[in-house]
Every structure is written in structure tokens, then in C-alpha cells.
Design a protein around this motif. Structure first.
Motif, short mmCIF file in Angstrom:
data_model
loop_
_atom_site.label_atom_id
_atom_site.label_comp_id
_atom_site.label_asym_id
_atom_site.label_seq_id
_atom_site.Cartn_x
_atom_site.Cartn_y
_atom_site.Cartn_z
N ARG A 91 2.97 -9.54 13.87
CA ARG A 91 3.47 -9.47 12.65
C ARG A 91 2.79 -10.21 11.48
O ARG A 91 3.34 -10.84 10.37
N VAL A 94 2.66 -6.73 7.48
CA VAL A 94 3.33 -5.58 7.38
C VAL A 94 3.32 -4.55 6.50
O VAL A 94 2.70 -4.96 5.25
N SER A 95 3.76 -3.53 6.50
CA SER A 95 3.71 -2.49 5.49
C SER A 95 4.59 -2.87 4.38
O SER A 95 5.84 -3.14 4.44
N ALA A 96 4.20 -3.00 3.15
CA ALA A 96 4.92 -3.12 1.89
C ALA A 96 6.05 -2.33 1.54
O ALA A 96 6.94 -2.42 1.03
N THR A 98 7.43 0.10 4.35
CA THR A 98 8.45 0.45 5.48
C THR A 98 8.73 -0.89 6.23
O THR A 98 9.56 -1.14 7.02
N LYS A 99 7.85 -2.12 5.75
CA LYS A 99 8.21 -3.44 6.52
C LYS A 99 7.78 -3.44 8.05
O LYS A 99 8.35 -4.22 8.73
N GLN A 100 7.08 -2.27 8.38
CA GLN A 100 6.75 -2.26 9.94
C GLN A 100 5.48 -3.10 10.27
O GLN A 100 4.65 -2.96 9.20
N TYR A 123 -0.34 -3.43 2.14
CA TYR A 123 0.12 -4.48 3.22
C TYR A 123 0.22 -5.69 2.84
O TYR A 123 -0.52 -6.04 1.71
N GLN A 124 1.17 -6.43 3.59
CA GLN A 124 1.28 -7.63 2.91
C GLN A 124 1.42 -8.89 3.90
O GLN A 124 1.78 -8.45 5.19
N GLN A 126 2.80 -11.97 6.23
CA GLN A 126 3.91 -12.48 6.55
C GLN A 126 4.05 -13.96 6.70
O GLN A 126 3.54 -14.40 7.65
#
Length: 337
Positions: A91, A94-96, A98-100, A123-124, A126
Motif C-alpha cells: 500500500r 494507491v490509485s487517486a 479508486t484508492k486501490q 497515483y498517490q 500513502q
């Protein structure tokens, strides 16, 4: 967090940072351990091919190819290192939308655009640790690209100075004997001292450029007139004739002669950075008969040979330098050889 990918990534990024800084900034430090060995291996392969099937055109691309391959290696290894670092946690990114969690390909994509500081934001990272890691990766990429471009421009400029020096020397004469005979005006060596004074700072700059950028050893010229290694050997052999082959009262001013000799000595010390060692054999000694035929007063052959015997290691280094650049000693001794 997985420790192994983190350690491997940090080690890979760290080794490239050291190699880049060592290569581009450390004046007098020579190339970095990775870059210098890669450059030498590539040159040895091309030189081996040249000796079996001579092609100066092939050797002429070696310098730029070495820089290009080294830069590509720096970028790819740094990229791979940061991918390993971000792969330490599922983790970390994560995708900005979908947060997946990002998969491995998405992490490769994220670290790639982070290193070139595009900042796309799809993408971000975490958590604070990964945010700091992203900032570090962006800074790493910025400095890597900046230093690479600066290094390339500096080396290209130094390569131009190298050809300029070679052209200057070749204009004085194509062989050691020719330099001496062309300078003789019937009673002394006229303006030769002024040319030597002009060459000294060019040689000093050339030697220091090789200290800073050993890759210059792999910048090959297809023409004899602009081949710095050959012309450096010609100049040094001409100085040997002037210093030991001419009768003392007719020699050029030592104030002009010795600085050039010393700067050439300093340059020869840079050869270790290109893994160049003295040749096993000694190049043939210039014959004084041609000088005598032009009315130049010389010492005896025996006295000349005795003095030059003290320069054996120096002349073996010159021979190794010429051969390492894909030429032979006949280019030093014969104008049309």
C-alpha cells in the motif's frame, strides 16, 4: 514493510548516486567505479574489433556511445532502485480515483514519471514515509538529469579543445623531425619558443580535462591531423630531439621548453584512469641524420641514445597511448605512413 526490497533499492540508488557524483563533480577523481569500468570494457571491445578489421569511423562513435550508455544505465538503475523501494509495501501507492493499491507495473509507471518530475498525480503515496520517499525520488531524478546534461556539455567542449590542440601541433609538423627542421632558420629555432609558450596552457587544460573526464580517452578522431594522442607523442618526441639531440648552445630557451615537457608529464599521469599501462616494447628512436642533412648541429648518436635511455618508461607510455587510440607508431614517425 519488506526489508529486502528496501535494502536492495536503497543500495542500488545509493551506488548510482555515488557513481554519478564521482563521475560528474569529483574533479581529479576520475570516472566513477561503474562508469569507468563500463567505458573501458566498451572501448576494449571496439579496439579489439578495430585491430582485426581497422575502422577509425567505428572508433569515432565510442566516446559519445560511452556517455549515452552510461547515462542510460544511471537512469534505468535509479528507476529500478526506486521501484524496489516502493515495492516494499503493498500500500505504498494507491490509485487517486479508486484508492486501490498499485500493482508492480503501476509502481514502475509512478516512479518513472516521478523521477522526471512530471507529477501526473494519478497515483498517490500513502503515509508520511512514502510521501517523503516520493519527494526524495523527484529530487534524485532532478539532480540526475541536470548533472547528466551538464556533464555531456562539458565533455563535448573538452573534446573540441582536444581536437584544437591536435590541429595546432600537426601544423607545426607531422613528425618529430619535421617539427624541428621546419623551425630551424639556419642559425636558431626562431619563433618555435613562442609556439611552445602558446601550447603550454593548452596542454595544461587538456591534462586537467582528462583528470576530470577520463571518458575523453575514448573520444577518437578519424583524421591523423586531429588525433590528439598521435600528435601528443609527436610533440613529446620533438621535445626529446630539441632537449637532447641538439647541441646545447642551439637549443630553444629552456623557459619555453620545460613547461611544455612538464605539462606532458602531468598528462601522462592521467593514463592510469583509462587503464593504460606502459607498452612492453620501446618505440624506435628518431635518427639524427635528417637533422644534420638540414644543417642543424646535433650531438653524437651515442650521446643522444645515452640521454634518451633515461626516458624509456615515458616513451613506452607514449607508445601505449598511441596504440590505445587505435593508431600505430608509424603515424608518429612517418608523415605518409
Amino acid at each position: 514493510m519488506q526489508i529486502l526490497p528496501t535494502c536492495l533499492g536503497v543500495a542500488l540508488v545509493g551506488s548510482i548516486v555515488v557513481d554519478v557524483l564521482w563521475t560528474t563533480i569529483a574533479v581529479g577523481g576520475g570516472g566513477g567505479p561503474i562508469t569507468s569500468r563500463l567505458s573501458n570494457c566498451l572501448w576494449r571491445l571496439l579496439l579489439h574489433r578495430h585491430r582485426s578489421s581497422p575502422s577509425h569511423q567505428m572508433l569515432s562513435v565510442a566516446g559519445y556511445s560511452t556517455i549515452g550508455i552510461s547515462t542510460l544505465l544511471w537512469i534505468l538503475a535509479t528507476w529500478a532502485g526506486w521501484v524496489l523501494i516502493f515495492s516494499a509495501s503493498d500500500r505504498s501507492l494507491v490509485s487517486a480515483d479508486t484508492k486501490q493499491p498499485a500493482d508492480i507495473w503501476e509502481k514502475i509507471y509512478f516512479t518513472g514519471y516521478t523521477l522526471v518530475t512530471l507529477g501526473l498525480g494519478d497515483y498517490q503515496p500513502q503515509g508520511k514515509i512514502w510521501q517523503l520517499a516520493t519527494a526524495a525520488a523527484a529530487a534524485n531524478g532532478f539532480f540526475l538529469i541536470t548533472l547528466s546534461i551538464t556533464y555531456l556539455l562539458s565533455v563535448v567542449s573538452a573534446g573540441t579543445q582536444k581536437r584544437q590542440l591536435a590541429t595546432y601541433i600537426s601544423c607545426l609538423g607531422y613528425t618529430p623531425t619535421e617539427i624541428v627542421t621546419k623551425a630551424w632558420n639556419g642559425k636558431d629555432f626562431g619563433m618555435l619558443s613562442q609556439h611552445l609558450v602558446a601550447i603550454a596552457p593548452m596542454l595544461a587544460l587538456y591534462g586537467q580535462s582528462h583528470f576530470a573526464y577520463p571518458v575523453l580517452h575514448y573520444f577518437h578522431s578519424t583524421g591523423r591531423e586531429t588525433a590528439a594522442e598521435v600528435n601528443m607523442a609527436v610533440l613529446d618526441e620533438a621535445l626529446t630531439l630539441l632537449e637532447f639531440g641538439i647541441k646545447r648552445e642551439y637549443r630553444p630557451d629552456s623557459v619555453a621548453l620545460y613547461p611544455v615537457r612538464q605539462t606532458l608529464s602531468v598528462f601522462l599521469e592521467t593514463l592510469t584512469s583509462a587503464y593504460i599501462k606502459p607498452a612492453s616494447d620501446v618505440p624506435p628512436l628518431a635518427v639524427l641524420d635528417e637533422l644534420r642533412a638540414n644543417g642543424i648541429p646535433t650531438v653524437s648518436d651515442e650521446a643522444f641514445a645515452l640521454e634518451v635511455s633515461n626516458l624509456t618508461r615515458r616513451r613506452r607510455l607514449l607508445l601505449a597511448l598511441v596504440r590505445n587510440d587505435g593508431w600505430s607508431w608509424k603515424e608518429v614517425g612517418n608523415r605518409f605512413g
